[in-house]
Scaffold this motif. Structure first.
Motif, PDB file in Angstrom:
ATOM      1  N   ILE A  94      11.012   3.707 -13.095  1.00 48.70           N
ATOM      2  CA  ILE A  94      10.280   2.619 -13.506  1.00 48.70           C
ATOM      3  C   ILE A  94       8.763   2.400 -14.196  1.00 48.70           C
ATOM      4  O   ILE A  94       8.649   1.241 -15.106  1.00 48.70           O
ATOM      5  N   LYS A  95       8.694   4.133 -15.553  1.00 49.96           N
ATOM      6  CA  LYS A  95       7.512   3.840 -15.980  1.00 49.96           C
ATOM      7  C   LYS A  95       8.058   3.480 -17.669  1.00 49.96           C
ATOM      8  O   LYS A  95       7.032   3.392 -17.847  1.00 49.96           O
ATOM      9  N   ASP A  96       9.043   2.500 -17.761  1.00 49.60           N
ATOM     10  CA  ASP A  96       9.052   1.794 -18.830  1.00 49.60           C
ATOM     11  C   ASP A  96       8.870   0.443 -18.545  1.00 49.60           C
ATOM     12  O   ASP A  96       8.668   0.226 -19.871  1.00 49.60           O
ATOM     13  N   LYS A  97       8.236   0.486 -18.126  1.00 50.91           N
ATOM     14  CA  LYS A  97       7.775  -1.341 -17.021  1.00 50.91           C
ATOM     15  C   LYS A  97       6.392  -1.575 -17.060  1.00 50.91           C
ATOM     16  O   LYS A  97       5.626  -0.700 -16.903  1.00 50.91           O
ATOM     17  N   ASN A  98       5.857  -2.864 -17.235  1.00 58.38           N
ATOM     18  CA  ASN A  98       5.110  -3.497 -17.368  1.00 58.38           C
ATOM     19  C   ASN A  98       3.823  -4.032 -15.822  1.00 58.38           C
ATOM     20  O   ASN A  98       5.485  -4.797 -15.172  1.00 58.38           O
ATOM     21  N   TYR A  99       3.301  -3.789 -15.458  1.00 60.46           N
ATOM     22  CA  TYR A  99       2.996  -4.204 -13.739  1.00 60.46           C
ATOM     23  C   TYR A  99       1.536  -4.997 -14.945  1.00 60.46           C
ATOM     24  O   TYR A  99       0.622  -5.381 -14.952  1.00 60.46           O
ATOM     25  N   ASP A 100       1.656  -6.322 -13.619  1.00 62.65           N
ATOM     26  CA  ASP A 100       0.165  -7.039 -13.211  1.00 62.65           C
ATOM     27  C   ASP A 100      -0.839  -5.894 -12.725  1.00 62.65           C
ATOM     28  O   ASP A 100      -2.240  -6.156 -13.540  1.00 62.65           O
ATOM     29  N   GLY A 101      -0.113  -5.637 -11.634  1.00 64.33           N
ATOM     30  CA  GLY A 101      -1.881  -4.905 -10.675  1.00 64.33           C
ATOM     31  C   GLY A 101      -0.859  -3.790  -9.881  1.00 64.33           C
ATOM     32  O   GLY A 101       0.441  -3.478 -10.004  1.00 64.33           O
ATOM     33  N   ASP A 128      -2.253   8.654 -16.622  1.00 64.42           N
ATOM     34  CA  ASP A 128      -2.206   7.794 -17.902  1.00 64.42           C
ATOM     35  C   ASP A 128      -1.043   6.469 -17.940  1.00 64.42           C
ATOM     36  O   ASP A 128      -1.427   6.070 -18.610  1.00 64.42           O
ATOM     37  N   TRP A 129      -0.225   7.064 -17.634  1.00 67.74           N
ATOM     38  CA  TRP A 129       0.885   5.682 -17.516  1.00 67.74           C
ATOM     39  C   TRP A 129       0.288   4.037 -16.797  1.00 67.74           C
ATOM     40  O   TRP A 129       0.654   3.277 -17.952  1.00 67.74           O
ATOM     41  N   ALA A 130      -0.906   4.247 -15.823  1.00 65.93           N
ATOM     42  CA  ALA A 130      -0.640   2.988 -15.773  1.00 65.93           C
ATOM     43  C   ALA A 130      -2.728   2.334 -16.646  1.00 65.93           C
ATOM     44  O   ALA A 130      -1.971   0.942 -16.562  1.00 65.93           O
ATOM     45  N   ASP A 131      -3.261   3.280 -17.195  1.00 69.20           N
ATOM     46  CA  ASP A 131      -4.162   2.951 -18.745  1.00 69.20           C
ATOM     47  C   ASP A 131      -3.157   2.353 -19.677  1.00 69.20           C
ATOM     48  O   ASP A 131      -3.626   1.536 -20.004  1.00 69.20           O
ATOM     49  N   ARG A 132      -1.841   2.224 -19.477  1.00 66.42           N
ATOM     50  CA  ARG A 132      -0.963   1.695 -21.012  1.00 66.42           C
ATOM     51  C   ARG A 132      -0.244   0.523 -20.140  1.00 66.42           C
ATOM     52  O   ARG A 132       0.139  -0.321 -21.377  1.00 66.42           O
ATOM     53  N   SER A 136      -4.747  -3.927 -14.201  1.00 69.23           N
ATOM     54  CA  SER A 136      -5.833  -3.186 -13.295  1.00 69.23           C
ATOM     55  C   SER A 136      -5.245  -2.343 -12.096  1.00 69.23           C
ATOM     56  O   SER A 136      -4.294  -2.717 -11.320  1.00 69.23           O
ATOM     57  N   THR A 137      -5.486  -0.839 -11.687  1.00 72.66           N
ATOM     58  CA  THR A 137      -5.350  -0.218 -11.270  1.00 72.66           C
ATOM     59  C   THR A 137      -6.141  -0.045  -9.652  1.00 72.66           C
ATOM     60  O   THR A 137      -7.137  -0.174  -9.860  1.00 72.66           O
ATOM     61  N   LEU A 138      -5.675  -0.003  -8.255  1.00 72.68           N
ATOM     62  CA  LEU A 138      -6.487  -0.425  -6.964  1.00 72.68           C
ATOM     63  C   LEU A 138      -6.751   1.415  -6.409  1.00 72.68           C
ATOM     64  O   LEU A 138      -5.174   1.327  -6.188  1.00 72.68           O
ATOM     65  N   PHE A 139      -7.190   1.753  -6.703  1.00 71.00           N
ATOM     66  CA  PHE A 139      -7.527   3.340  -5.745  1.00 71.00           C
ATOM     67  C   PHE A 139      -7.786   3.208  -4.528  1.00 71.00           C
ATOM     68  O   PHE A 139      -9.210   3.226  -4.294  1.00 71.00           O
ATOM     69  N   LEU A 140      -7.198   3.497  -3.746  1.00 67.29           N
ATOM     70  CA  LEU A 140      -7.915   4.037  -2.201  1.00 67.29           C
ATOM     71  C   LEU A 140      -8.047   5.443  -2.247  1.00 67.29           C
ATOM     72  O   LEU A 140      -7.068   6.367  -1.880  1.00 67.29           O
TER      73      LEU A 140
END
Length: 314
Positions: A94-101, A128-132, A136-140
C-alpha cells in the motif's frame, strides 16, 4: 455515516452488541460519497481486540470512513495467519497509496531499545512515508514514543515502576482544536514503563504539549501543523483491558501494583467503572474532523502537495 470495514471482520459482530453500527464494504459501495481513507498499522499482538477498540472510537463520526488494516512484513505473528491474510495488507502493498489519516498502535516493546526491534527499519520507512502520503497521523502509546524519538531524537526514559491505571488529566493548551469540547478534567488509562521528559519536549520548537498531569507527564502532543499527533495513553482501552493485564502479570508472578484509580475501593475483585470512553470518542472525533476531514484534499493524489504549515495551537 458509519465507518466501513471489510466484510466479516470480527469487530462488526462485537460492536453490534454495543449498538454501534458498522457498515460492511458491500453496503458502503452503494453510497455515492467520497469516504475518508484511514489506514491502521496494527502493531499489537492481539490484533482482533485492538481492531474492536479502534473501530469503536472511529465509529462516532458523521463521516463515512474506509478502514484499511495494515501490517509489517517482519512483525511477529501472534494473530492467526488466516485472519491476517483475510483482513490485512502488507505495508509494501500500500505504500504507493495516499490516505487521509493513519493510526499507528502501541506495542509491548517499552523496555527494548528501538534499534533492537526486528521491524524498526521498516517502521522508520513507514514514518517517512506517512509525512508524504498521509494528511495526519495519530500515534498511540509506544508508537508515540517511537515516532518522537525518530523525528526529534528525544528518547524516552524508563520508569522504576510501571505506570498502570486511570489518571486525571488537564488541558495545558486549550486552544488546540483537538481539545475542543473537553472538560477541565478528564480520565485516561495508561499502561507503560516509558516516559518522555516534558522539559525535553518543550525544547523542541515543532512540538506542542497539549495535555497531561503530574502523575503521567505528557499525554497528548502534536507538531505545529497537526500532521503528527502523539498520545501516550490508551483512550481506546476496553473496561477490562487493565484488569486482564494485571491478572496476566499476577499469574506470571511479576507482583504488579494494582492499577491506580481503577477498581472500586482498590479491590481487584470488584468490577471497574469505565470513566474514559466519552473522552476517547471526543478525541478521535476531533482528530478526524479538524486534522483530517477539514484539511485533506478531495483528490487524494494531492495529499503530498497539501501538507500544512499552519500552527493549530494559535
Amino acid at each position: 455515516m458509519p465507518i466501513r470495514v471489510p466484510d466479516k471482520l470480527p469487530a462488526i459482530d462485537a460492536l453490534k452488541q454495543e449498538n454501534i453500527y458498522v457498515m460492511p464494504a458491500h453496503r458502503a459501495d452503494t453510497q455515492d460519497i467520497r469516504p475518508m481513507q484511514v489506514a491502521v498499522l496494527n502493531l499489537m499482538p492481539d490484533k482482533i481486540t485492538t481492531e474492536v477498540q479502534l473501530v469503536r472510537l472511529l465509529s462516532n463520526s458523521p463521516l463515512q470512513i474506509d478502514i484499511e488494516l495494515v501490517r509489517l512484513e517482519h512483525q511477529t505473528k501472534t494473530t492467526s495467519e488466516a485472519h491476517l491474510d483475510n483482513f490485512y495488507r502488507y505495508f509494501s502493498d500500500i505504500k504507493d497509496k495516499n490516505y487521509d489519516g493513519l493510526i499507528i498502535t502501541g506495542a509491548p516493546l517499552g523496555l527494548k531499545d528501538y534499534e533492537d526491534i526486528t521491524y524498526w527499519p521498516q517502521l522508520k520507512e513507514v514514518l517517512d512515508w506517512a509525512d508524504r502520503h498521509v494528511t495526519s497521523t495519530l500515534f498511540l502509546c509506544w508508537a508515540a514514543h517511537a515516532a518522537i524519538y525518530y523525528h526529534y531524537g528525544i528518547k524516552h526514559d524508563i520508569r522504576d515502576t510501571k505506570l498502570s491505571g486511570v489518571y486525571k488529566h488537564t488541558k495545558w493548551e486549550s486552544k488546540a482544536p483537538i481539545m475542543r469540547g473537553f472538560d477541565d478534567i478528564f480520565y485516561v488509562p495508561h499502561s507503560r514503563y516509558g516516559e518522555v521528559p516534558i522539559n525535553k519536549l518543550n525544547k523542541e520548537a515543532d512540538l506542542i504539549t497539549i495535555s497531561g498531569s503530574n502523575e503521567v507527564g505528557a499525554y497528548l502532543m502534536q507538531n505545529k501543523s497537526g500532521t503528527r499527533v502523539f498520545i501516550t495513553g490508551h483512550p481506546e482501552y476496553d473496561r477490562l483491558t487493565l484488569h486482564d493485564e494485571y491478572t496476566r502479570d499476577v499469574d506470571a508472578d511479576l507482583n504488579p501494583d494494582i492499577p491506580v484509580n481503577y477498581y472500586p475501593d482498590n479491590d481487584p475483585k470488584l468490577a471497574p467503572q469505565k470513566l474514559w470512553q466519552a473522552h476517547g470518542y471526543l478525541l478521535f472525533s476531533n482528530w478526524l474532523n479538524y486534522y483530517v476531514y477539514q484539511t485533506t484534499p478531495y483528490n487524494l493524489s494531492q495529499v503530498s502537495e497539501n501538507i500544512r504549515t499552519d500552527n493549530f495551537a494559535e
